[in-house]
Design a protein around this motif. Structure first.
Motif, PDB file in Angstrom:
ATOM      1  N   ASP A   1     -11.192   7.404   1.218  1.00 26.87           N
ATOM      2  CA  ASP A   1     -10.047   8.297   1.397  1.00 26.87           C
ATOM      3  C   ASP A   1      -8.957   7.630   2.236  1.00 26.87           C
ATOM      4  OD1 ASP A   1      -8.714  10.633   0.820  1.00 26.87           O
ATOM      5  OD2 ASP A   1      -9.469  11.690   2.588  1.00 26.87           O
ATOM      6  N   ALA A   2      -8.667   6.366   1.930  1.00 20.52           N
ATOM      7  CA  ALA A   2      -7.739   5.571   2.740  1.00 20.52           C
ATOM      8  C   ALA A   2      -6.291   5.869   2.374  1.00 20.52           C
ATOM      9  CB  ALA A   2      -8.018   4.085   2.546  1.00 20.52           C
ATOM     10  N   THR A   3      -5.460   5.967   3.414  1.00 22.21           N
ATOM     11  CA  THR A   3      -4.026   6.076   3.224  1.00 22.21           C
ATOM     12  C   THR A   3      -3.348   4.982   4.041  1.00 22.21           C
ATOM     13  OG1 THR A   3      -3.512   7.515   5.115  1.00 22.21           O
ATOM     14  CG2 THR A   3      -4.260   8.587   3.085  1.00 22.21           C
ATOM     15  N   LYS A   4      -2.137   4.611   3.644  1.00 17.93           N
ATOM     16  CA  LYS A   4      -1.319   3.695   4.435  1.00 17.93           C
ATOM     17  C   LYS A   4       0.132   4.128   4.322  1.00 17.93           C
ATOM     18  CE  LYS A   4      -0.621   0.407   7.272  1.00 17.93           C
ATOM     19  NZ  LYS A   4      -1.251   0.426   8.617  1.00 17.93           N
ATOM     20  N   THR A   5       0.712   4.430   5.483  1.00 15.75           N
ATOM     21  CA  THR A   5       2.087   4.905   5.553  1.00 15.75           C
ATOM     22  C   THR A   5       2.904   3.945   6.398  1.00 15.75           C
ATOM     23  OG1 THR A   5       1.359   7.206   5.347  1.00 15.75           O
ATOM     24  CG2 THR A   5       3.568   6.828   6.216  1.00 15.75           C
TER      25      THR A   5
ATOM     26  N   ALA B   1       2.415   4.118   0.908  1.00 17.29           N
ATOM     27  CA  ALA B   1       2.025   3.031   0.015  1.00 17.29           C
ATOM     28  C   ALA B   1       0.675   3.286  -0.649  1.00 17.29           C
ATOM     29  CB  ALA B   1       1.983   1.717   0.794  1.00 17.29           C
ATOM     30  N   VAL B   2      -0.261   3.867   0.093  1.00 19.11           N
ATOM     31  CA  VAL B   2      -1.588   4.221  -0.432  1.00 19.11           C
ATOM     32  C   VAL B   2      -1.858   5.663  -0.033  1.00 19.11           C
ATOM     33  CG1 VAL B   2      -4.073   3.760  -0.277  1.00 19.11           C
ATOM     34  CG2 VAL B   2      -2.461   1.855  -0.365  1.00 19.11           C
ATOM     35  N   ARG B   3      -2.317   6.477  -1.001  1.00 18.08           N
ATOM     36  CA  ARG B   3      -2.407   7.920  -0.761  1.00 18.08           C
ATOM     37  C   ARG B   3      -3.799   8.447  -1.082  1.00 18.08           C
ATOM     38  NH1 ARG B   3       1.636  11.173  -3.816  1.00 18.08           N
ATOM     39  NH2 ARG B   3       1.289   9.782  -5.583  1.00 18.08           N
ATOM     40  N   GLY B   4      -4.746   8.201  -0.187  1.00 23.10           N
ATOM     41  CA  GLY B   4      -6.074   8.783  -0.345  1.00 23.10           C
ATOM     42  C   GLY B   4      -6.929   8.097  -1.388  1.00 23.10           C
ATOM     43  N   VAL B   5      -7.092   6.780  -1.270  1.00 25.35           N
ATOM     44  CA  VAL B   5      -7.868   6.005  -2.245  1.00 25.35           C
ATOM     45  C   VAL B   5      -9.296   5.805  -1.748  1.00 25.35           C
ATOM     46  CG1 VAL B   5      -8.155   3.723  -3.288  1.00 25.35           C
ATOM     47  CG2 VAL B   5      -5.897   4.810  -3.254  1.00 25.35           C
TER      48      VAL B   5
ATOM     49  N   THR C   1      -4.933  -2.091   8.626  1.00 18.29           N
ATOM     50  CA  THR C   1      -5.900  -1.000   8.756  1.00 18.29           C
ATOM     51  C   THR C   1      -5.283   0.282   8.210  1.00 18.29           C
ATOM     52  OG1 THR C   1      -5.150  -0.573  11.024  1.00 18.29           O
ATOM     53  CG2 THR C   1      -7.084  -1.994  10.747  1.00 18.29           C
ATOM     54  N   PRO C   2      -6.105   1.205   7.711  1.00 18.64           N
ATOM     55  CA  PRO C   2      -5.567   2.442   7.135  1.00 18.64           C
ATOM     56  C   PRO C   2      -4.881   3.310   8.190  1.00 18.64           C
ATOM     57  CG  PRO C   2      -7.875   2.090   6.495  1.00 18.64           C
ATOM     58  CD  PRO C   2      -7.573   1.118   7.590  1.00 18.64           C
ATOM     59  N   SER C   3      -3.903   4.074   7.734  1.00 15.40           N
ATOM     60  CA  SER C   3      -3.292   5.090   8.602  1.00 15.40           C
ATOM     61  C   SER C   3      -4.278   6.224   8.830  1.00 15.40           C
ATOM     62  CB  SER C   3      -2.001   5.624   7.966  1.00 15.40           C
ATOM     63  OG  SER C   3      -1.052   4.577   7.806  1.00 15.40           O
ATOM     64  N   THR C   4      -4.967   6.624   7.764  1.00 14.02           N
ATOM     65  CA  THR C   4      -6.078   7.570   7.856  1.00 14.02           C
ATOM     66  C   THR C   4      -7.156   7.103   6.883  1.00 14.02           C
ATOM     67  OG1 THR C   4      -5.220   9.049   6.128  1.00 14.02           O
ATOM     68  CG2 THR C   4      -4.542   9.496   8.406  1.00 14.02           C
ATOM     69  N   GLY C   5      -8.349   7.646   7.010  1.00 13.97           N
ATOM     70  CA  GLY C   5      -9.461   7.201   6.180  1.00 13.97           C
ATOM     71  C   GLY C   5     -10.099   5.956   6.769  1.00 13.97           C
ATOM     72  N   ARG C   6     -10.938   5.294   5.970  1.00 10.05           N
ATOM     73  CA  ARG C   6     -11.697   4.162   6.482  1.00 10.05           C
ATOM     74  C   ARG C   6     -11.659   2.989   5.518  1.00 10.05           C
ATOM     75  NH1 ARG C   6     -17.508   6.017   6.942  1.00 10.05           N
ATOM     76  NH2 ARG C   6     -17.795   4.073   8.118  1.00 10.05           N
ATOM     77  N   ALA C   7     -11.746   1.778   6.088  1.00 10.97           N
ATOM     78  CA  ALA C   7     -11.955   0.544   5.327  1.00 10.97           C
ATOM     79  C   ALA C   7     -13.205  -0.106   5.892  1.00 10.97           C
ATOM     80  CB  ALA C   7     -10.754  -0.386   5.455  1.00 10.97           C
ATOM     81  N   VAL C   8     -14.151  -0.429   5.025  1.00 10.32           N
ATOM     82  CA  VAL C   8     -15.468  -0.906   5.461  1.00 10.32           C
ATOM     83  C   VAL C   8     -15.789  -2.225   4.778  1.00 10.32           C
ATOM     84  CG1 VAL C   8     -17.936  -0.364   5.563  1.00 10.32           C
ATOM     85  CG2 VAL C   8     -16.242   1.478   5.809  1.00 10.32           C
ATOM     86  N   PHE C   9     -16.274  -3.201   5.563  1.00  8.16           N
ATOM     87  CA  PHE C   9     -16.720  -4.483   5.016  1.00  8.16           C
ATOM     88  C   PHE C   9     -18.166  -4.701   5.437  1.00  8.16           C
ATOM     89  CE2 PHE C   9     -17.459  -9.043   5.175  1.00  8.16           C
ATOM     90  CZ  PHE C   9     -16.945  -9.458   3.958  1.00  8.16           C
ATOM     91  N   GLN C  10     -19.057  -4.787   4.451  1.00 10.26           N
ATOM     92  CA  GLN C  10     -20.488  -4.998   4.713  1.00 10.26           C
ATOM     93  C   GLN C  10     -21.002  -4.040   5.786  1.00 10.26           C
ATOM     94  OE1 GLN C  10     -21.962  -6.431   2.526  1.00 10.26           O
ATOM     95  NE2 GLN C  10     -21.863  -8.642   2.443  1.00 10.26           N
ATOM     96  N   GLY C  11     -20.627  -2.763   5.653  1.00 10.92           N
ATOM     97  CA  GLY C  11     -21.110  -1.731   6.559  1.00 10.92           C
ATOM     98  C   GLY C  11     -20.358  -1.608   7.869  1.00 10.92           C
ATOM     99  N   GLN C  12     -19.410  -2.506   8.126  1.00 15.41           N
ATOM    100  CA  GLN C  12     -18.640  -2.472   9.368  1.00 15.41           C
ATOM    101  C   GLN C  12     -17.310  -1.772   9.150  1.00 15.41           C
ATOM    102  OE1 GLN C  12     -18.975  -6.939  10.022  1.00 15.41           O
ATOM    103  NE2 GLN C  12     -19.222  -6.223  12.129  1.00 15.41           N
ATOM    104  N   ASP C  13     -17.028  -0.773   9.949  1.00 17.80           N
ATOM    105  CA  ASP C  13     -15.751  -0.077   9.892  1.00 17.80           C
ATOM    106  C   ASP C  13     -14.696  -0.972  10.537  1.00 17.80           C
ATOM    107  OD1 ASP C  13     -13.516   1.594  10.256  1.00 17.80           O
ATOM    108  OD2 ASP C  13     -14.781   3.368  10.427  1.00 17.80           O
ATOM    109  N   LEU C  14     -13.717  -1.396   9.756  1.00 17.14           N
ATOM    110  CA  LEU C  14     -12.737  -2.362  10.249  1.00 17.14           C
ATOM    111  C   LEU C  14     -11.883  -1.798  11.379  1.00 17.14           C
ATOM    112  CD1 LEU C  14     -11.573  -3.990   6.894  1.00 17.14           C
ATOM    113  CD2 LEU C  14     -13.358  -4.748   8.465  1.00 17.14           C
TER     114      LEU C  14
END
Length: 233
Positions: free
Chosen positions: A6-10, A20-24, A56-69
């Motif tokens: 549920d990543a967003t980027k504003t 730019a990204v709306r809840g992906v 990094t996202p404005s809201t939501g999460r970005a995860v790499f190999q289980g790690q929240d960036l």
């Protein structure tokens, strides 16, 4: 391996707010070659930046190999990009004062590896992309396709778990583009390494195994690539 939840980027540009990204939400596993396609301004490059810890996202999460960036410090994200993620960009981003081998070895040298060992590893990676004969040449002595092969070798030198490519054939002619795309298509490793490529070109997108289509910051479609026209099969 790579996941957006549920990543967003504003971005704020003067008085204007750009979503730019709306809840992906998107998940990529080892062994996939995922192509992200969309028109200019669709948010596809922003998605790659979020997955690669370049942003990094404005809201939501970005995860790499289980790690929240977002829980990592700037330094931790920098080390992640250096040691575990390889990047290939449209503009090659080679340092003009370094030889091919030195450009490829640079991430290892920055990580503290001894110069001789780093250069030996750099030459090995250049050989893998059929550029061993250019190891001692400078970027201005190379063609566009040769520079991009050096860039691919640099992306591989730390044996990363993911390789992220942003319009890697945008500055290349058709024949050279096919060579680079065939090289990228050979990089995924089942259960381990994933490749993600951003492109606006349908023929380039056809080299992947999965196609994610982006429009207006949202995923419009996500599924296996149909047909093999891009591969020339």
């Amino acid at each position: 391996m790579l996941e957006l939840i549920d990543a967003t980027k504003t971005y704020v540009q003067g008085r204007r707010t750009v979503n730019a990204v709306r809840g992906v939400s998107l998940q990529i596993t080892g062994g996939e070659f995922v192509t992200i396609m969309g028109p200019s301004g669709s948010g596809k490059s922003t998605l790659m930046h979020l997955m690669g810890a370049l942003d990094t996202p404005s809201t939501g999460r970005a995860v790499f190999q289980g790690q929240d960036l977002q829980t990592m410090s700037d330094r931790q994200r920098s080390l992640l990009r250096r040691d575990r993620i390889g990047f290939v960009f449209q503009a090659f981003n080679l340092l003009p004062t370094l030889t091919g081998a030195e450009n490829v070895a640079l991430p290892l040298l920055l990580g503290g590896m001894a110069r001789r060992a780093a250069l030996d590893r750099g030459r090995e990676c250049l050989t893998k992309v059929n550029m061993g004969h250019r190891a001692d040449h400078f970027p201005d002595e190379m063609s566009g396709g040769e520079m991009q092969r050096v860039a691919v070798a640099r992306a591989l030198v730390a044996d990363p778990e993911a390789v992220l490519c942003d319009e890697p054939t945008g500055n290349l002619d058709t024949a050279t583009s096919r060579e680079i795309l065939s090289l990228l298509a050979a990089l995924p490793e089942p259960g381990r390494r994933a490749v993600v490529m951003v492109t606006h070109d349908p023929s380039a997108a056809a080299y992947g195994t999965r196609l994610v289509q982006i429009r207006d910051g949202l995923v419009e479609a996500d599924g296996p690539v149909c047909g093999t026209e891009g591969r020339g099969d």
